[in-house]
Design a protein around this motif. Structure first.
Motif, PDB file in Angstrom:
ATOM      1  N   ASP A 269       0.821  -1.207   0.000  1.00  0.00           N
ATOM      2  CA  ASP A 269       0.000   0.000   0.000  1.00  0.00           C
ATOM      3  C   ASP A 269       0.852   1.252   0.000  1.00  0.00           C
ATOM      4  N   ALA A 270       1.946   1.194   0.751  1.00  0.00           N
ATOM      5  CA  ALA A 270       2.729   2.409   0.959  1.00  0.00           C
ATOM      6  C   ALA A 270       4.162   2.049   1.278  1.00  0.00           C
ATOM      7  N   ALA A 271       5.053   3.014   1.075  1.00  0.00           N
ATOM      8  CA  ALA A 271       6.445   2.861   1.473  1.00  0.00           C
ATOM      9  C   ALA A 271       6.874   4.134   2.184  1.00  0.00           C
ATOM     10  N   VAL A 272       7.539   3.942   3.348  1.00  0.00           N
ATOM     11  CA  VAL A 272       7.964   5.087   4.163  1.00  0.00           C
ATOM     12  C   VAL A 272       9.490   5.157   4.184  1.00  0.00           C
ATOM     13  N   PHE A 273      10.012   6.328   3.856  1.00  0.00           N
ATOM     14  CA  PHE A 273      11.453   6.591   3.897  1.00  0.00           C
ATOM     15  C   PHE A 273      11.707   7.722   4.885  1.00  0.00           C
ATOM     16  N   PRO A 274      12.900   7.787   5.466  1.00  0.00           N
ATOM     17  CA  PRO A 274      13.231   8.979   6.252  1.00  0.00           C
ATOM     18  C   PRO A 274      13.626  10.109   5.304  1.00  0.00           C
ATOM     19  N   ALA A 275      13.304  11.349   5.664  1.00  0.00           N
ATOM     20  CA  ALA A 275      13.719  12.486   4.828  1.00  0.00           C
ATOM     21  C   ALA A 275      15.108  12.954   5.252  1.00  0.00           C
ATOM     22  N   THR A 276      16.041  12.006   5.294  1.00  0.00           N
ATOM     23  CA  THR A 276      17.448  12.289   5.576  1.00  0.00           C
ATOM     24  C   THR A 276      18.174  12.391   4.237  1.00  0.00           C
ATOM     25  N   ALA A 277      19.468  12.670   4.264  1.00  0.00           N
ATOM     26  CA  ALA A 277      20.221  12.767   3.003  1.00  0.00           C
ATOM     27  C   ALA A 277      20.027  11.495   2.182  1.00  0.00           C
ATOM     28  N   GLN A 278      20.092  10.337   2.861  1.00  0.00           N
ATOM     29  CA  GLN A 278      19.944   9.070   2.147  1.00  0.00           C
ATOM     30  C   GLN A 278      18.510   8.872   1.640  1.00  0.00           C
ATOM     31  N   GLY A 279      17.551   9.103   2.514  1.00  0.00           N
ATOM     32  CA  GLY A 279      16.150   8.894   2.146  1.00  0.00           C
ATOM     33  C   GLY A 279      15.661   9.863   1.087  1.00  0.00           C
ATOM     34  N   ARG A 280      16.161  11.087   1.151  1.00  0.00           N
ATOM     35  CA  ARG A 280      15.752  12.075   0.149  1.00  0.00           C
ATOM     36  C   ARG A 280      16.286  11.730  -1.228  1.00  0.00           C
ATOM     37  N   ASP A 281      17.393  10.995  -1.260  1.00  0.00           N
ATOM     38  CA  ASP A 281      17.951  10.548  -2.535  1.00  0.00           C
ATOM     39  C   ASP A 281      17.223   9.300  -3.027  1.00  0.00           C
ATOM     40  N   LEU A 282      16.919   8.422  -2.088  1.00  0.00           N
ATOM     41  CA  LEU A 282      16.377   7.103  -2.444  1.00  0.00           C
ATOM     42  C   LEU A 282      14.886   7.128  -2.800  1.00  0.00           C
ATOM     43  N   ALA A 283      14.087   7.843  -1.999  1.00  0.00           N
ATOM     44  CA  ALA A 283      12.629   7.789  -2.180  1.00  0.00           C
ATOM     45  C   ALA A 283      12.183   8.222  -3.586  1.00  0.00           C
ATOM     46  N   PRO A 284      12.685   9.357  -4.114  1.00  0.00           N
ATOM     47  CA  PRO A 284      12.238   9.731  -5.468  1.00  0.00           C
ATOM     48  C   PRO A 284      12.700   8.757  -6.547  1.00  0.00           C
ATOM     49  N   ARG A 285      13.839   8.076  -6.307  1.00  0.00           N
ATOM     50  CA  ARG A 285      14.269   7.054  -7.271  1.00  0.00           C
ATOM     51  C   ARG A 285      13.222   5.940  -7.318  1.00  0.00           C
ATOM     52  N   VAL A 286      12.803   5.501  -6.135  1.00  0.00           N
ATOM     53  CA  VAL A 286      11.841   4.400  -6.052  1.00  0.00           C
ATOM     54  C   VAL A 286      10.493   4.836  -6.639  1.00  0.00           C
ATOM     55  N   ALA A 287      10.075   6.061  -6.287  1.00  0.00           N
ATOM     56  CA  ALA A 287       8.788   6.559  -6.791  1.00  0.00           C
ATOM     57  C   ALA A 287       8.786   6.580  -8.319  1.00  0.00           C
ATOM     58  N   ALA A 288       9.866   7.103  -8.911  1.00  0.00           N
ATOM     59  CA  ALA A 288       9.913   7.192 -10.374  1.00  0.00           C
ATOM     60  C   ALA A 288       9.902   5.796 -10.990  1.00  0.00           C
ATOM     61  N   ARG A 289      10.621   4.868 -10.348  1.00  0.00           N
ATOM     62  CA  ARG A 289      10.616   3.496 -10.875  1.00  0.00           C
ATOM     63  C   ARG A 289       9.231   2.879 -10.831  1.00  0.00           C
ATOM     64  N   ARG A 290       8.428   3.260  -9.816  1.00  0.00           N
ATOM     65  CA  ARG A 290       7.060   2.746  -9.726  1.00  0.00           C
ATOM     66  C   ARG A 290       6.079   3.627 -10.495  1.00  0.00           C
ATOM     67  N   GLY A 291       6.569   4.739 -11.040  1.00  0.00           N
ATOM     68  CA  GLY A 291       5.704   5.596 -11.859  1.00  0.00           C
ATOM     69  C   GLY A 291       4.685   6.387 -11.069  1.00  0.00           C
ATOM     70  N   VAL A 292       5.025   6.760  -9.826  1.00  0.00           N
ATOM     71  CA  VAL A 292       4.094   7.551  -9.006  1.00  0.00           C
ATOM     72  C   VAL A 292       4.805   8.769  -8.400  1.00  0.00           C
ATOM     73  N   GLY A 293       4.013   9.726  -7.978  1.00  0.00           N
ATOM     74  CA  GLY A 293       4.545  10.869  -7.245  1.00  0.00           C
ATOM     75  C   GLY A 293       4.740  10.495  -5.790  1.00  0.00           C
ATOM     76  N   MET A 294       5.175  11.454  -4.990  1.00  0.00           N
ATOM     77  CA  MET A 294       5.384  11.169  -3.572  1.00  0.00           C
ATOM     78  C   MET A 294       5.236  12.450  -2.757  1.00  0.00           C
ATOM     79  N   ALA A 295       5.104  12.292  -1.444  1.00  0.00           N
ATOM     80  CA  ALA A 295       5.104  13.438  -0.534  1.00  0.00           C
ATOM     81  C   ALA A 295       6.430  13.419   0.218  1.00  0.00           C
ATOM     82  N   SER A 296       7.102  14.578   0.261  1.00  0.00           N
ATOM     83  CA  SER A 296       8.413  14.668   0.882  1.00  0.00           C
ATOM     84  C   SER A 296       8.339  15.331   2.239  1.00  0.00           C
ATOM     85  N   ASP A 297       9.238  14.927   3.135  1.00  0.00           N
ATOM     86  CA  ASP A 297       9.488  15.670   4.362  1.00  0.00           C
ATOM     87  C   ASP A 297       8.182  15.935   5.124  1.00  0.00           C
TER      88      ASP A 297
END
Ligand SMILES: Cc1cc2nc3c(=O)[nH]c(=O)nc-3n(C[C@H](O)[C@H](O)[C@H](O)COP(=O)(O)OP(=O)(O)OC[C@H]3O[C@@H](n4cnc5c(N)ncnc54)[C@H](O)[C@@H]3O)c2cc1C
Ligand SMILES: Nc1ncnc2c1ncn2[C@@H]1O[C@H](COP(=O)(O)O)[C@@H](O)[C@H]1O
Lengths: 250, 326
Positions: free
Chosen positions: B91-119
């Protein structure tokens, strides 16, 4: 070296903001707009690389209403070669919708590097650059504050919590720029004159479907008014007392 | 099945606090939807030893990939693995909005073809969407962001979700990476740690910050001494100070620096420009020391002292030291 820089036109953050009548957007009437600061460092980075290589092209891309042409023109007056406006009535909030349109424009451009800002101050998303990289299949490093190219690869540094990561990547690549990479130049008078003759191509934006949207906006809670405890070192004992008994942080 | 995936950030073989925060946020979504939390833990050999703490904070399953290619952050192999996992139906995936998470989450979102909410600082679970609180316009406006993609991808602001224990029998599921992590194009070749034992701005419960009012780089010693006296404090700075090279940019707080929310923020010789407030206005208690009684910092400060910082701060340092001893 062919370089693209994606720039966003953003409202002046010093302004006093008002929620619009729809309850889910900010009323920007009468406010000043300018290029996102992170994007101006991205433009600077691209110009420096072109100057160092002694040849190449820097293309500026901005998605939004016709007013973004003014922002593109500023980048051209800094020294970029030409601009592309991806025309859309407004800039969507969903970073993936924006990234899809930018990637569609970039994909056949044979760019060696595509620069972005780390984050836009209005959306505060910080996602568009990385998403474009994934859509293009490019290598990507986000939030860089140091950059060196060696032929067809590069080394960048990024600040992480309490440490620095040194990252190697091959070209073509997407890089998103943090503060500290460089100081952006101001357009010279000569640059401003030259920019008037540079071309800005206009195309419709092929926005992706949005799955993220703003449903409401509100002003943050005001902080309760504080107290001036006094003047000089004489006020220190009361401060420490309050930090112990009232704020309970010591 | 309404399962929620959480990314468990680690560095040098150890979980980061952000991992527990992501699992805690994921647990609250899973509880509202009646599903499980699956934490993804990627690291070099031995990382599976960190799984227990994730279970204690509400992970039902910890999916562990041990591979030398994950010794440092590996953006490409991490996003490939997580995106593949998500394809099996979350249903959902949760990342931390840290340097690592801010880099990783949009990569995953784009691969799944969806937008995301940050921070995001808060999440409300609705039947068909997550509605997230997300500060926009440098924190001067608060947006409620509706995330209706599948999966719904969010990154959570550090410290916004306090880790909560919710112990369970955790299943550890060893998994293979998607592709060869050593073959990633983007490689972290070096990790230069800052001074040992120094608290990061994002984790410190107390931050003592200095501005141009300190007059010189040398006078920052007064700020460091006060931070030492508190014991659990980190040092921050304004852009005026990092621009002048008195302090590294990594210590800058504000619009183009770090956003922090400590329990106590002490602003010394800082005027309180809107771009600085953007990074610290949500702090618990704010103390300001400034010689100008009209400085804007006093409008957000809970307690203020007017006067010369060079004279006041050493006295404050001594008093804090005494208070900590008693
Ligand atoms: C796009 C943009 C982004 C920015 N991003 C950031 C950011 O991320 N972070 C940030 O901090 N700034 C940022 N700025 C800069 C910001 O606008 C201010 O210039 C900066 O915060 C001022 O720093 P300061 O308070 O140290 O200096 P000043 O504004 O010069 O204030 C110094 C203060 O010290 C006081 N003072 C002087 N002497 C003494 C003394 N002896 N004892 C006590 N007090 C004394 C003065 O009264 C004054 O209030 C940004 C600006 C822009 C345009
Ligand atoms: N409408 C846009 N047009 C061009 N580039 C954009 C646009 N929106 C965002 N970007 C780029 O993506 C970066 C990050 O934006 P965001 O993900 O919204 O924080 C910005 O700094 C720009 O480089």
């Amino acid at each position: 070296m062919k370089i693209a820089v994606c720039i966003k036109r953003v409202p002046d953050m010093e302004a006093r903001f008002k929620i619009a009548g729809d309850g889910k957007s900010v009323d920007y009437t009468g406010l000043k707009f300018d290029m996102n600061d992170f994007d101006s460092w991205a433009v600077e980075a691209a110009l420096q690389l072109k100057e160092k290589a002694g040849q190449g092209e820097v293309v500026i891309i901005s998605l939004g209403p016709d007013a973004v042409q003014e922002t593109i023109r500023k980048a051209l007056s800094m020294g970029a070669d030409r601009g592309v406006q991806l025309a859309a009535a407004e800039i969507p909030f969903d970073g993936f919708a924006i990234a899809s349109a930018l990637a569609a424009e970039l994909k056949d451009g044979a760019y060696d590097l595509v620069f972005f800002g780390k984050q836009a101050p209005d959306s505060a998303n910080g996602v568009v650059g990385i998403m474009v990289a994934e859509l293009l299949g490019y290598a990507a490093v986000s939030s860089i504050n140091k950059l060196e190219l060696q032929g067809t690869s590069g080394t960048a540094e990024r600040a992480i919590e309490g440490a620095t990561e040194v990252v190697q990547f091959p070209l073509p690549a997407v890089l998103t720029v943090d503060e500290g990479l460089n100081q952006a130049r101001y357009p010279s008078l000569k640059g401003i004159m030259a920019a008037k003759k540079k071309q800005i191509e206009q195309k419709p934006a092929q926005l992706g479907a949005a799955t993220v949207s703003i449903q409401a906006m509100a002003m943050p809670p005001e902080r309760a008014p504080g107290r001036i405890l006094g003047e000089g070192a004489a006020a220190v004992p009361e401060l420490v007392q309050l930090l112990q008994t009232e704020a309970k942080v010591i | 099945m309404a399962n929620i995936l959480a990314f468990a950030e680690s560095r040098g073989g150890k979980l980061r606090k952000s991992a527990l925060e992501a699992v805690t946020a994921a647990r609250s979504i899973a509880d509202a939807r009646g599903g499980e939390v699956h934490a993804v833990l990627l690291g070099a050999s031995g990382i599976s030893g960190q799984a227990e703490a994730l279970g204690r904070h509400g992970a039902d399953t910890v999916i562990v990939v041990e591979h030398d290619g994950f010794a440092n952050y590996n953006p490409e192999a991490s996003s490939a693995f997580i995106a593949d996992r998500l394809a099996s139906g979350y249903d959902a995936a949760v990342f931390p909005a840290t340097a690592q998470g801010r880099d990783l989450a949009p990569r995953v979102a784009a691969r799944r073809g969806v937008g995301m909410a940050s921070d995001v600082t808060d999440i409300t679970v609705e039947s068909d969407a997550l509605v997230c609180t997300h500060p926009v316009n440098i924190g001067k406006v608060i947006a409620r962001v509706r995330v209706s993609g599948t999966p719904a991808i969010v990154s959570v602001r550090p410290s916004a979700f306090t880790p909560v224990e919710s112990p369970r029998e955790v299943r550890v599921e060893p998994a293979s990476p998607s592709g060869d992590p050593s073959a990633s194009r983007v490689k972290v070749v070096e990790l230069r740690e800052g001074s040992a034992g120094k608290l990061d701005l994002g984790e410190a419960p107390i931050i003592v910050s200095g501005g141009r009012g300190l007059k010189s780089a040398d006078n920052f010693k007064l700020v460091e001494d006060l931070a030492d006296a508190f014991g659990n404090a980190a040092v921050g700075a304004t852009r005026a100070v990092t621009d002048d090279g008195w302090r590294p940019h990594t210590e800058q707080i504000g619009q183009t620096g770090r956003t922090v929310s400590p329990r106590l923020y002490v602003a010394i010789g800082i005027s309180g420009a809107i771009q600085h407030l953007a990074g610290m206005r949500t702090s618990g208690t704010i103390v300001a020391i400034n010689k100008d009684k009209d400085a804007p910092i006093f409008r957000v400060a809970d307690y203020g002292i007017i006067g010369d910082a060079i004279e006041i701060v050493p006295v404050l340092t001594e008093a804090v030291r005494k208070a900590k001893q008693s």
